[in-house]
Structure formats: C-alpha cells, structure tokens
Design a protein around this motif. Structure first.
Motif, PDB file in Angstrom:
ATOM      1  N   PRO A   1       0.841  -1.198   0.000  1.00  0.00           N
ATOM      2  CA  PRO A   1       0.000   0.000   0.000  1.00  0.00           C
ATOM      3  C   PRO A   1       0.877   1.250   0.000  1.00  0.00           C
ATOM      4  CG  PRO A   1       0.014  -1.025   2.170  1.00  0.00           C
ATOM      5  CD  PRO A   1       0.728  -1.961   1.257  1.00  0.00           C
ATOM      6  N   LEU A   2       0.821   2.021  -1.066  1.00  0.00           N
ATOM      7  CA  LEU A   2       1.724   3.160  -1.235  1.00  0.00           C
ATOM      8  C   LEU A   2       1.447   4.271  -0.221  1.00  0.00           C
ATOM      9  CD1 LEU A   2       4.108   3.830  -3.005  1.00  0.00           C
ATOM     10  CD2 LEU A   2       2.563   5.024  -4.565  1.00  0.00           C
ATOM     11  N   ALA A   3       0.200   4.428   0.187  1.00  0.00           N
ATOM     12  CA  ALA A   3      -0.124   5.472   1.168  1.00  0.00           C
ATOM     13  C   ALA A   3       0.635   5.239   2.474  1.00  0.00           C
ATOM     14  CB  ALA A   3      -1.623   5.504   1.424  1.00  0.00           C
ATOM     15  N   ALA A   4       0.689   3.984   2.901  1.00  0.00           N
ATOM     16  CA  ALA A   4       1.423   3.652   4.133  1.00  0.00           C
ATOM     17  C   ALA A   4       2.917   3.900   3.961  1.00  0.00           C
ATOM     18  CB  ALA A   4       1.165   2.190   4.510  1.00  0.00           C
ATOM     19  N   GLN A   5       3.421   3.673   2.744  1.00  0.00           N
ATOM     20  CA  GLN A   5       4.832   3.941   2.469  1.00  0.00           C
ATOM     21  C   GLN A   5       5.139   5.434   2.611  1.00  0.00           C
ATOM     22  OE1 GLN A   5       7.172   1.330   1.100  1.00  0.00           O
ATOM     23  NE2 GLN A   5       5.573   0.258   2.197  1.00  0.00           N
ATOM     24  N   MET A   6       4.248   6.261   2.095  1.00  0.00           N
ATOM     25  CA  MET A   6       4.461   7.708   2.166  1.00  0.00           C
ATOM     26  C   MET A   6       4.248   8.230   3.593  1.00  0.00           C
ATOM     27  SD  MET A   6       5.593   8.516  -0.740  1.00  0.00           S
ATOM     28  CE  MET A   6       6.328   6.852  -0.712  1.00  0.00           C
ATOM     29  N   ASP A   7       3.383   7.589   4.344  1.00  0.00           N
ATOM     30  CA  ASP A   7       3.234   7.950   5.766  1.00  0.00           C
ATOM     31  C   ASP A   7       4.554   7.734   6.493  1.00  0.00           C
ATOM     32  OD1 ASP A   7       0.579   8.590   5.367  1.00  0.00           O
ATOM     33  OD2 ASP A   7      -0.193   6.689   6.156  1.00  0.00           O
TER      34      ASP A   7
END
Length: 326
Positions: A148-154
C-alpha cells in the motif's frame, strides 16, 4: 542367425525396452521436478527462494527423495531469463517458480502447459501474467509483493516530516517500477508533494541516476526494483555524501543502509508461494488457484544509517519498529 548375433539382438532389444521404460519409470517414481528462476541474485529475492524451499520441505517434499529442484539466475539479463524459462519448459518440469516480474514474464511466454507460480511481482495484471485477481483458468498463479503506497508515504513523512520533493530511481524496463512511479505521482500530488524521477536502465547506471537527484529532492524512496536493490550500496554512498535519507520498500535494504522500510517479509512471501507449489504438485491446477498478495509486512529501521544521512529517527518510530538494525 548365429548365437552371437542372437545375443546381440537380445541385448539391443532389452536396451530399447529400457529406453522406452525410463520415462515411465521416472514418472512412477514419485519424484517431482521444480525449476526455480530469478531475474537476479539479491537478498530479497534470495529470501523468497529460501522460503519456497523451506515451505516445500515442511510439507514433505525432500530434495533427492521425492523432489528435484533446480535454480537458475538470469543475472539481471532478460534474454537469459527467456533462455532459462525455455530450458525448463523443454525439460518438462512439473512446475516453474518465477521470482520477479521479468522472470515471470519469460516463464509465461515459454509455456502454456507447465504450471507457473510467480512471486515477488508487484502487479501481475499490468505485467500481463493474469487477466485479474480471480483464478486464471490458465497455467499461471502466484503471489504479489504489492504494498500500500499510502502507508509507504506515511512512513517517509515520519522519517522526513518536512519532505516536499521525493526522489525515485528506477529501471524503465521493469513493469513493477513504472507502475509504482505512476502511483507515486498520484499519491504525492494528494499530499502537495512532487516526485523527481531518475531512470537507470542498467545496474551500472544506478550511481549516476542517484547523483542526478542531489539538490533536487529532500528524500529518496526506493522500491523493490531489481536493478536498484542489486546495487543498493551505491545508492547508500550517494545518500550519505549528500545527506539525503533513503526510505525503502524492502526491509533487506535497511540492513544495507536505508534508514527505514515498511516492507514485505520476502521469506514469508516465498513460503506463501511454496504452499501454492505444493498444491500444484499434489494435483491442483494452477488456474484454479487465485493469485494472492503477500500476507505479512514489517517495519524495520536503522538509526545509525539515518545519522549518516543527516537525520535522527523519531524515538516513537524506533519503538514502533519490529526490528532495529544496530
């Protein structure tokens, strides 16, 4: 017919019968053959292979007894990946385990009959390995390492809260990496952030691509791009010299110098794929098994690497990590 001629005829007949019987005897022996191929050797992909082997062993498949497992690395060359896949197809192995997208694409191109289990493939649909995430009805199934890319950016923003510009080194020939680039642009746009991309078609291009980002970005994000991961030490050197934090999607990269990663456990990914191989060797058709996504993720941090890259990791993030590299 003389006695000597008769004896020669009898021996020739026995040899011919033995030759005809050999494939049947091998088939009846219960020994299954599995060809394992990876696009390149690096810690994450090596962990996948080890996971597959360990899972098969745990499920009763013993090399030298009822299993013959052959491993071939393409050493980063897609043409070699194709040659390996065609060799496995010609050998009529019982299953092919293809690690990483280029090797999986080569295997799928090489055979429509032999079961192919892909693993460490981010998007098998975009890579045209399967049409969708349902049972394919073909000879292909496998396990994706999509994150999940959103979690990576978080995570990236926990490492570098004031980051606005994210650097991304990638191989333009890897479908995995081009897909992530597209998704990364969309995710960062939502956050009022931008991405600066640097293409590196070959492993030797990685250092210059990384250096091209210096002065243009606040942090560098790396995925499971096989060229990048195989040359990760060169990324680390650039990051240390430029005081640019490296945030990875591969936990093994943290051991090699990234500051942090929320990544797939590649050993467990291999074991997940191994379960599929076991089902296939026991008679289930691959087209009846729906593709899966890796089930386990973990956070790993490297405070020492962070210091060398000009930052201090928040104490809360270090406490949150499943593993702290020291």
């Amino acid at each position: 017919m003389t006695q000597r001629t008769s004896r020669r005829f009898a021996l020739a007949t026995l040899a011919a019968v033995a030759a005809l019987a050999a494939p049947w005897a091998q088939a009846q022996s219960g020994v299954k053959t599995v060809g394992v191929t990876a696009i390149v050797d690096h810690p994450a992909l090596d962990s996948v292979r080890k996971g597959v082997q360990d899972e098969l062993k745990a499920l009763g498949w013993e090399e030298g007894k009822n299993l013959k497992l052959t491993y071939q690395s393409a050493q980063g060359n897609t043409a070699t990946a194709g040659q390996i896949a065609r060799k496995f197809a010609g050998d009529k192995v019982d299953a092919i385990v293809a690690i990483a997208t280029p090797s999986a694409q080569a295997a799928v191109a090489a055979t429509k009959n032999i079961p192919v289990v892909f693993t460490a493939v981010t998007d098998p649909v975009a890579a045209k390995l399967v049409k969708d995430w349902k049972p394919s009805g073909t000879n292909v199934t496998g396990v994706s390492d999509a994150l999940p890319l959103a979690a990576q950016m978080d995570l990236l923003l926990k490492v570098k809260p004031d980051a606005k510009r994210v650097g991304y080194v990638y191989s333009p020939g890897e479908v995995n990496s081009t897909i992530v680039l597209k998704e990364l642009k969309a995710e960062l746009q939502k956050r009022g952030m931008t991405v600066a991309e640097a293409a590196a078609p070959r492993t030797v291009d990685i250092p210059s691509a990384a250096k091209s980002l210096v002065g243009k970005v606040d942090v560098i994000y790396t995925t499971t791009d096989n060229n990048v991961v195989s040359a990760y030490e060169s990324m680390v050197r650039v990051a240390q010299e430029a005081k640019l934090p490296l945030v990875a999607a591969d936990t093994d990269s943290v051991k090699r110098g990234a500051t942090a990663a929320l990544g797939m456990n590649y050993y467990d990914l291999g074991r997940q794929a191994g379960k599929m191989v076991d089902r296939i060797l026991k008679g289930t058709k691959p087209g009846e098994i729906a593709p899966e996504v890796g089930a386990k993720m973990s956070l790993m941090v490297n405070p020492e690497a962070a210091q060398k890259q000009g930052i201090t990791l928040p104490e809360a993030l270090v406490k949150e990590a499943a593993e702290v590299v020291k």
